[in-house]
Enzyme design. Structure first.
Site, PDB file in Angstrom:
ATOM      1  CE  LYS A   1     -19.086  37.378   1.780  1.00 21.69           C
ATOM      2  NZ  LYS A   1     -18.080  36.366   2.180  1.00 21.69           N
TER       3      LYS A   1
ATOM      4  CG  ASP B   1     -16.298  38.293   7.002  1.00 23.51           C
ATOM      5  OD1 ASP B   1     -16.781  38.157   8.146  1.00 23.51           O
ATOM      6  OD2 ASP B   1     -15.948  37.327   6.285  1.00 23.51           O
TER       7      ASP B   1
ATOM      8  CE  LYS C   1     -12.960  36.993   7.805  1.00 19.97           C
ATOM      9  NZ  LYS C   1     -12.672  35.638   7.318  1.00 19.97           N
TER      10      LYS C   1
ATOM     11  CG  ASP D   1     -16.268  39.332   2.635  1.00 19.02           C
ATOM     12  OD1 ASP D   1     -15.903  38.622   1.677  1.00 19.02           O
ATOM     13  OD2 ASP D   1     -16.868  38.881   3.635  1.00 19.02           O
TER      14      ASP D   1
ATOM     15  CG  ASP E   1     -15.042  34.185   9.270  1.00 21.31           C
ATOM     16  OD1 ASP E   1     -15.533  35.138   8.624  1.00 21.31           O
ATOM     17  OD2 ASP E   1     -13.832  33.920   9.280  1.00 21.31           O
TER      18      ASP E   1
ATOM     19  NE  ARG F   1     -20.526  29.167   3.812  1.00 16.60           N
ATOM     20  CZ  ARG F   1     -19.512  28.314   3.850  1.00 16.60           C
ATOM     21  NH1 ARG F   1     -19.734  27.016   4.028  1.00 16.60           N
ATOM     22  NH2 ARG F   1     -18.274  28.732   3.706  1.00 16.60           N
TER      23      ARG F   1
HETATM   24  N1  BES Z   1     -14.955  36.531   3.355  1.00 18.70           N
HETATM   25  C1  BES Z   1     -14.421  35.303   3.780  1.00 18.70           C
HETATM   26  C2  BES Z   1     -13.614  34.585   2.713  1.00 18.70           C
HETATM   27  C3  BES Z   1     -12.340  35.247   2.260  1.00 18.70           C
HETATM   28  C4  BES Z   1     -11.130  34.866   2.812  1.00 18.70           C
HETATM   29  C5  BES Z   1     -12.351  36.184   1.256  1.00 18.70           C
HETATM   30  C6  BES Z   1      -9.962  35.452   2.353  1.00 18.70           C
HETATM   31  C7  BES Z   1     -11.180  36.777   0.813  1.00 18.70           C
HETATM   32  C8  BES Z   1      -9.988  36.408   1.359  1.00 18.70           C
HETATM   33  C9  BES Z   1     -15.551  34.375   4.199  1.00 18.70           C
HETATM   34  O1  BES Z   1     -16.663  34.982   4.734  1.00 18.70           O
HETATM   35  C10 BES Z   1     -15.016  33.462   5.236  1.00 18.70           C
HETATM   36  O2  BES Z   1     -14.642  33.931   6.268  1.00 18.70           O
HETATM   37  N2  BES Z   1     -14.989  32.167   4.956  1.00 18.70           N
HETATM   38  C11 BES Z   1     -14.496  31.200   5.875  1.00 18.70           C
HETATM   39  C12 BES Z   1     -15.441  30.031   5.869  1.00 18.70           C
HETATM   40  C13 BES Z   1     -15.182  29.025   6.943  1.00 18.70           C
HETATM   41  C14 BES Z   1     -15.464  29.622   8.307  1.00 18.70           C
HETATM   42  C15 BES Z   1     -16.056  27.828   6.709  1.00 18.70           C
HETATM   43  C16 BES Z   1     -13.106  30.789   5.419  1.00 18.70           C
HETATM   44  O3  BES Z   1     -12.862  30.708   4.222  1.00 18.70           O
HETATM   45  O4  BES Z   1     -12.260  30.586   6.286  1.00 18.70           O
HETATM   46 ZN    ZN Z   2     -16.973  36.924   4.175  1.00 19.21          ZN
HETATM   47 MN    MN Z   3     -16.472  35.335   6.817  1.00 24.32          MN
END
Ligand code: BES
Ligand code: ZN
Ligand code: MN
Length: 494
Positions: free
Chosen positions: A265, A270, A277, A288, A347, A351
Site C-alpha cells: 500500500k 491519508d 480524519k 501510510d 477513509d 483496500r
Molecule cells: N491508514 C488507515 C489505517 C491506519 C490507522 C493505519 C491507524 C495506521 C494507524 C486506513 O486507511 C484507514 O483509515 N482505515 C479505516 C477504515 C475504516 C474507515 C473502515 C480505519 O481503520 O478506521
Molecule cells: Zn490509509
Molecule cells: Mn484511510
C-alpha cells in the site's frame, strides 16, 4: 550503515569500545570473568560489585586503563544458556551498542559469543542486525542539535578468528543487505508527504533498483487510466499530485519458476479524504505508505543478497485528499477486473488501491502473492504494536511466514476470513462496499481484498507494527521497517 569484519582480537582491535557477551550461568560467567580480569585488571571492581552478573540484556561499562587497545569495554549479558535465542543475541547487541553510544563511542567492535544451535554465520548476522538497526534515526531534516542524546555509533566491526572468518563474513554480508533494506524502508516511511509523494516514491524505487540490482518501471496516470485501475484513480481524484503504479522486477531464480509477488500500500498521506480524519495524530498518516516502503526495502535486500528466487514488487501509490474533486461516500468505483465497489467511507482507501494492484498481479501467474498494508486501525486495537495481522487463502504461505516470524521475531497472528463476515461488506448498489463498520474491521478489509485474488495469497496488516511511539531494542520510534526481515527470511527459505 554497515558492518565490516576483522581478524583483530578483542585485546588488539582499535575501536572506541569493545563489546563482550556473557552468560549468567555461574561456571561460564566465572571462567569468562577470570579471563577478562587477567587481561584487564580494571574490570575487577565492576565484577566484585556484582552490578553485572550476565543477566539477559544487563550491561556494564569498564574503562580499561591498560590491557586492551580500546579504552572502553561494554559487558552485556545473554542470560542463561538454556534460554538464549537468536533474538536475545540481536537485542543484546542492540543494548550494548546503545550503551557504547551513550559513552561517546562512534566506533564499536563486537567479540562474538558462542551460542548453542547457531553457527558463526548466524551469530554474526544477528549481532550485526541488532547493532546497526539500533542506531537508526530519522534526523536528516534537523539542521541543529542532531545528537542531543549522545551520538550514534557509525563504525561497526565484527571480530573473528581465522577458522570462523568465512562464516562470519557471510553473516555480515547477509546482515548488510538486510540493514540496507530496513533502513531504506524506515527512511521512506518516515519521510513527510512533501518529500515522498507518488512521483518521488517512484523515483526512490528506481534509485534503489539501480543501486541494488532490480528493474523498476513507473506507470504514470495515463497508463493507469489505460489499465482501468478505477480504485487507484478514485482515491487519487481529490489530489493535485498524480498517482503512480510502481513495478519492480528481480529474476534471481530459474526462468521456469513462477514469481512471488509482493504488493505494498503506497498511500503517501491519508487525510481520510471527504470522510476526513480528526486532526490529532493525523501526521502519523505520512507513514501510510509503509507497506510500499517494506516492499521496496525487501526488493533491495533480496537483490543485494542475490537470493535465487524470482520476486516482483507492486506499489499502487497516491495521496488520499479531500477537495472539490474528491470521491464522496456513495460513489461507485469499477476496478481493473470489472468488479464494482460502493464507497461507504473514503477513509477506507487502502483496500481500493490494493484491489487494482492485486488484479494486476494476476499477469505474473504468481506462485504466491503477499500484500502489506497499514490497512486498519482495528488491527492496532486487536494486536497493538507487537504483532502483524495475517489473513489469506493459503495455509502453505501462512506456514512459511509463521516460520520466518519465529526466526526474525517479526510476529504474525492469523485472523480468520470466515464467509459469515461477508455480509458486513455487502452493498445494495455495487458488488461490495468498502467499509464494514466497526466490528471485525481488519477481517472485513481482508475479505474485501480477497474479492480481487485468483491465486495463493496472504495479506499482512501492519498498521500496528509499522509505526510505534515507543522504541524497543533495535527499533527506534516512528516507522519501523517491519516486514523486510520477515519477507527476506521467508523468501530465502521458500
Ligand atoms: N491508514 C488507515 C489505517 C491506519 C490507522 C493505519 C491507524 C495506521 C494507524 C486506513 O486507511 C484507514 O483509515 N482505515 C479505516 C477504515 C475504516 C474507515 C473502515 C480505519 O481503520 O478506521
Ligand atoms: Zn490509509
Ligand atoms: Mn484511510
Amino acid at each position: 550503515m554497515s558492518v565490516t569484519t576483522s581478524l583483530s582480537t578483542r585485546a588488539s582491535v582499535k575501536a572506541d569500545a569493545v563489546v563482550l557477551f556473557f552468560y549468567q550461568d555461574q561456571k561460564d560467567f566465572d571462567a569468562a570473568v577470570k579471563n577478562l580480569i587477567k587481561d584487564v585488571p580494571h574490570a575487577k571492581p565492576v565484577i566484585d560489585s556484582k552490578d553485572f552478573e550476565g543477566k539477559a540484556l544487563q550491561t556494564a561499562l569498564v574503562y580499561c586503563g591498560s590491557g586492551y587497545a580500546t579504552n572502553r569495554i561494554i559487558l552485556v549479558g545473554l542470560g542463561k544458556k538454556a534460554d538464549v535465542s537468536i533474538e536475545i543475541v540481536r537485542r543484546a547487541a542492540a543494548v550494548a551498542t546503545k550503551a557504547a553510544a551513550a559513552c561517546k563511542s562512534s566506533s564499536v567492535a563486537y567479540d562474538l559469543p558462542e551460542v548453542k544451535g547457531l553457527d558463526a554465520e548466524e551469530i554474526a548476522q544477528a549481532v550485526s542486525e541488532g547493532a546497526c538497526l539500533s542506531q537508526y534515526k530519522y534526523d536528516k531534516h534537523k539542521t541543529v542539535s542532531k545528537n542531543k542524546n549522545g551520538q550514534l555509533v557509525k563504525k561497526f566491526t565484527i571480530l573473528s578468528d581465522k577458522t570462523s572468518a568465512k562464516l562470519v563474513k557471510k553473516g555480515a554480508d547477509s546482515a548488510n543487505a538486510i540493514i540496507a533494506g530496513v533502513m531504506a524502508a524506515r527512511d521512506l516511511a518516515n519521510a513527510p508527504n512533501n518529500e515522498i509523494y507518488p512521483e518521488t516514491l517512484g523515483k526512490a524505487a528506481v534509485a534503489l533498483g539501480k543501486m541494488h540490482g532490480f528493474k523498476t518501471t513507473v506507470l504514470d496516470k495515463k497508463k493507469i487510466q489505460a489499465l482501468k485501475m478505477g480504485g487507484l484513480l478514485g482515491v487519487n481524484q481529490g489530489s493535485v499530485r498524480p498517482p503512480v503504479f510502481i513495478i519492480m522486477e528481480y529474476y534471481g531464480g530459474p526462468k521456469s519458476e513462477k514469481p512471488i509477488v509482493l504488493v505494498g500500500k503506497g498511500i503517501t498521506f491519508d487525510t481520510g479524504g471527504i470522510s476526513i480524519k480528526p486532526a490529532a495524530g493525523m501526521s502519523d498518516m505520512k507513514g501510510d505508505m509503509h507497506g510500499s516502503a517494506t516492499v521496496i526495502g525487501t526488493m533491495a535486500t533480496i537483490a543485494a543478497s542475490g537470493i535465487k528466487r524470482n520476486v516482483i514488487g507492486l506499489v499502487p501509490s497516491t495521496e488520499n485528499m479531500p477537495s472539490g474533486t474528491a470521491m464522496v461516500p456513495g460513489d461507485i468505483l469499477t476496478f481493473m477486473n470489472g468488479k464494482t465497489a460502493e464507497i461507504d467511507n473514503t477513509d477506507a482507501e487502502g483496500r481500493l488501491v490494493l484491489a487494482d494492484a492485486l488484479c494486476y498481479a494476476e499477469r505474473y501467474k504468481p506462485q504466491a502473492v503477499i500484500d502489506l498494508a497499514t490497512l486498519t486501525g482495528a488491527v492496532v486495537v486487536a494486536l497493538g504494536n507487537v504483532t502483524t495481522g495475517m489473513m489469506g487463502n493459503d495455509d502453505g504461505i501462512k506456514a512459511k511466514l509463521k516460520k520466518a516470524a519465529a526466526r526474525t521475531s517479526e510476529y504474525v497472528c492469523e485472523l480468520p476470513l470466515y464467509e459469515e463476515y461477508e455480509e458486513l461488506i455487502s452493498s445494495d448498489y455495487a458488488d461490495i462496499k468498502n467499509s464494514g463498520g466497526r466490528g471485525a474491521g481488519s477481517i472485513t478489509a481482508g475479505l474485501f481484498l480477497q474479492h480481487f485474488v485468483s491465486y495463493p495469497w496472504v495479506h499482512l496488516d501492519i498498521a500496528g507494527t509499522g509505526m510505534t511511539s515507543k522504541a524497543t531494542h533495535y527499533t527506534p520510534r516512528g516507522c519501523t521497517g517491519v516486514g523486510v526481515r520477515l519477507l527476506t527470511e521467508a523468501i530465502k527459505n521458500w
